[in-house]
Design an enzyme around this catalytic site. Structure first.
Site, PDB file in Angstrom:
ATOM      1  N   GLN A   1       0.876  -1.114   0.143  1.00  0.00           N
ATOM      2  CA  GLN A   1       0.042  -0.067   0.013  1.00  0.00           C
ATOM      3  C   GLN A   1       0.745   1.138  -0.086  1.00  0.00           C
ATOM      4  O   GLN A   1       0.458   2.151  -0.058  1.00  0.00           O
ATOM      5  CB  GLN A   1      -0.754   0.150   1.266  1.00  0.00           C
TER       6      GLN A   1
ATOM      7  N   HIS B   1      -1.542   1.770  -4.348  1.00  0.00           N
ATOM      8  CA  HIS B   1      -2.012   2.860  -3.991  1.00  0.00           C
ATOM      9  C   HIS B   1      -0.902   3.830  -4.806  1.00  0.00           C
ATOM     10  O   HIS B   1      -0.814   5.043  -4.542  1.00  0.00           O
ATOM     11  CB  HIS B   1      -1.830   3.591  -2.720  1.00  0.00           C
TER      12      HIS B   1
ATOM     13  N   THR C   1       0.525  -3.115   8.533  1.00  0.00           N
ATOM     14  CA  THR C   1      -0.784  -2.300   8.095  1.00  0.00           C
ATOM     15  C   THR C   1      -1.670  -2.687   9.395  1.00  0.00           C
ATOM     16  O   THR C   1      -2.034  -3.559   9.805  1.00  0.00           O
ATOM     17  CB  THR C   1      -1.122  -3.097   6.659  1.00  0.00           C
ATOM     18  N   SER C   2      -2.544  -1.536   9.204  1.00  0.00           N
ATOM     19  CA  SER C   2      -3.636  -1.721  10.281  1.00  0.00           C
ATOM     20  C   SER C   2      -4.995  -2.348   9.845  1.00  0.00           C
ATOM     21  O   SER C   2      -5.890  -2.597  10.378  1.00  0.00           O
ATOM     22  CB  SER C   2      -3.938  -0.093  10.775  1.00  0.00           C
TER      23      SER C   2
HETATM   24  P1  OAD Z   1      -1.427   2.509   9.150  1.00  0.00           P
HETATM   25  O1  OAD Z   1      -0.807   3.714   9.537  1.00  0.00           O
HETATM   26  O2  OAD Z   1      -2.960   2.646   9.162  1.00  0.00           O
HETATM   27  O3  OAD Z   1      -1.042   1.365  10.007  1.00  0.00           O
HETATM   28  C1  OAD Z   1       0.514   1.029  10.003  1.00  0.00           C
HETATM   29  C2  OAD Z   1       0.615  -0.300  11.036  1.00  0.00           C
HETATM   30  O4  OAD Z   1       1.905  -0.523  10.968  1.00  0.00           O
HETATM   31  C3  OAD Z   1       0.214   0.048  12.421  1.00  0.00           C
HETATM   32  O5  OAD Z   1      -0.809  -0.840  12.864  1.00  0.00           O
HETATM   33  C4  OAD Z   1       1.475   0.036  13.183  1.00  0.00           C
HETATM   34  O6  OAD Z   1       1.298  -0.588  14.444  1.00  0.00           O
HETATM   35  C5  OAD Z   1       2.328  -0.866  12.160  1.00  0.00           C
HETATM   36  N1  OAD Z   1       3.811  -0.481  12.359  1.00  0.00           N
HETATM   37  C6  OAD Z   1       4.564   0.489  12.591  1.00  0.00           C
HETATM   38  N2  OAD Z   1       5.690   0.375  12.486  1.00  0.00           N
HETATM   39  C7  OAD Z   1       5.794  -0.939  12.431  1.00  0.00           C
HETATM   40  C8  OAD Z   1       7.012  -1.651  12.197  1.00  0.00           C
HETATM   41  N3  OAD Z   1       8.343  -1.087  12.368  1.00  0.00           N
HETATM   42  N4  OAD Z   1       6.940  -3.149  11.984  1.00  0.00           N
HETATM   43  C9  OAD Z   1       5.680  -3.661  11.973  1.00  0.00           C
HETATM   44  N5  OAD Z   1       4.485  -2.708  12.173  1.00  0.00           N
HETATM   45  C10 OAD Z   1       4.725  -1.626  12.286  1.00  0.00           C
HETATM   46  O7  OAD Z   1      -0.700   2.391   7.657  1.00  0.00           O
HETATM   47  P2  OAD Z   1      -1.375   1.368   6.355  1.00  0.00           P
HETATM   48  O8  OAD Z   1      -2.309   0.344   7.000  1.00  0.00           O
HETATM   49  O9  OAD Z   1      -0.595   1.226   5.359  1.00  0.00           O
HETATM   50  O10 OAD Z   1      -3.735   5.241   1.708  1.00  0.00           O
HETATM   51  O11 OAD Z   1      -2.544   2.387   6.041  1.00  0.00           O
HETATM   52  C11 OAD Z   1      -3.498   2.073   4.569  1.00  0.00           C
HETATM   53  C12 OAD Z   1      -3.710   3.172   3.749  1.00  0.00           C
HETATM   54  O12 OAD Z   1      -4.380   4.457   4.725  1.00  0.00           O
HETATM   55  C13 OAD Z   1      -2.396   3.846   3.249  1.00  0.00           C
HETATM   56  O13 OAD Z   1      -1.934   3.298   2.139  1.00  0.00           O
HETATM   57  C14 OAD Z   1      -2.777   5.296   2.842  1.00  0.00           C
HETATM   58  C15 OAD Z   1      -3.785   5.591   4.213  1.00  0.00           C
HETATM   59  O14 OAD Z   1      -4.802   6.410   4.044  1.00  0.00           O
HETATM   60  C16 OAD Z   1      -3.683   6.136   0.954  1.00  0.00           C
HETATM   61  O15 OAD Z   1      -3.416   7.189   0.989  1.00  0.00           O
HETATM   62  C17 OAD Z   1      -4.752   5.920  -0.147  1.00  0.00           C
END
Ligand code: OAD
Length: 235
Positions: free
Chosen positions: A100, A118, A187-188
């Site tokens: 993503q 994305h 990813t969340s």
């Molecule tokens: P999120 O910020 O929602 O989730 C990131 C996750 O990664 C969280 O649950 C953290 O706990 C975890 N995390 C952080 N650092 C980490 C590490 N070193 N190792 C393992 N886990 C870690 O991000 P996404 O799920 O990617 O879309 O968000 C999805 C979409 O929401 C993005 O692509 C973006 C956003 O709106 C668009 O912009 C279209």
């Protein structure tokens, strides 16, 4: 748990990785929803609304201001997770990375089969003549970046209210449907349709590696709460 993960990787032959912003956090990038994430930034508009198509249309200059400040990480380098995945692909075990993220770090680490759900901040196109421009063109410009023809140069990044590329979704779905192991990380799992793709997995090893718990933890056979780079570097 690390032993179990290592065993799963050893016995799987068609691994697919599905990742989000957390995968790049060990490279110095911010994720969206953690306590210090992009959506927690103090900005004159709610950050989540800034990344929508209608905001882009209505407040174009503010969009670029936010985009350059919070979504561009010009100094980010691949971390241990990116490198491990590239190594697993080279050895023939890993068939695809589905991300993503828009930072291009998987390709920089050497991954070849990458589905960027994305889009990519490394590609930017003129909304008038279609000419492509690189990351620096947008990052180093000020105000609204304009092509030589006068058109606005827009990052090839999927904003809210915009649809995902069908070929990329199809490729990602096929990869997941054929996998015997799916590693989901950083990813969340809250943003659709991306998060919904994991339902196509029919294989035996479904693993989640994430710093924090997600609402989908119970769907996974193995859940490891920790940093994905740290964990994959031990494999
Ligand atoms: P999120 O910020 O929602 O989730 C990131 C996750 O990664 C969280 O649950 C953290 O706990 C975890 N995390 C952080 N650092 C980490 C590490 N070193 N190792 C393992 N886990 C870690 O991000 P996404 O799920 O990617 O879309 O968000 C999805 C979409 O929401 C993005 O692509 C973006 C956003 O709106 C668009 O912009 C279209």
């Amino acid at each position: 748990m690390l032993k179990k993960l290592a065993e799963m990787i050893k016995t799987s032959e068609n691994i697919v990785f599905f990742g989000g912003a957390g995968v790049s956090c060990e490279s110095g990038c911010k994720d969206f929803r953690s306590a210090d994430g992009i959506y927690k930034m103090n900005y004159k508009y709610p950050p989540e609304s800034v990344l929508s198509h209608s905001f882009f249309e209505m407040h174009t200059e503010d969009f670029y201001d936010f985009y350059r400040k919070y979504l561009c990480f010009p100094d980010a380098k691949p971390n241990a997770a990116h490198y491990k995945l590239a190594e697993l692909e080279k050895s023939g075990k890993l068939k695809a990375v589905i991300t993503q993220n828009v930072d291009g770090l998987h390709q920089l680490a050497g991954s070849k089969c990458v589905y960027e759900l994305h889009g990519s901040a490394l590609r930017n196109y003129c909304m008038k003549c279609g000419k492509f421009h690189d990351f620096d063109f947008v990052y180093k410009s000020s105000g609204i970046p304009k092509c030589e023809c006068g058109g606005i140069v827009k990052p090839d990044v999927v904003l809210y209210e915009e649809s995902l590329n069908n070929d990329i979704i199809e490729g990602a779905v096929n990869a997941i449907a054929n996998a015997d192991m799916l590693i989901v990380a950083g990813t969340s799992l809250t943003v659709y349709p991306a998060a919904g793709l994991i339902r196509y997995f029919k294989g035996k090893n479904l693993v989640l590696i994430n710093k924090d718990a997600t609402a989908m933890d119970e769907k996974f056979g193995l859940v490891i709460h920790g940093k994905v780079g740290e964990i994959l570097s031990k494999m």
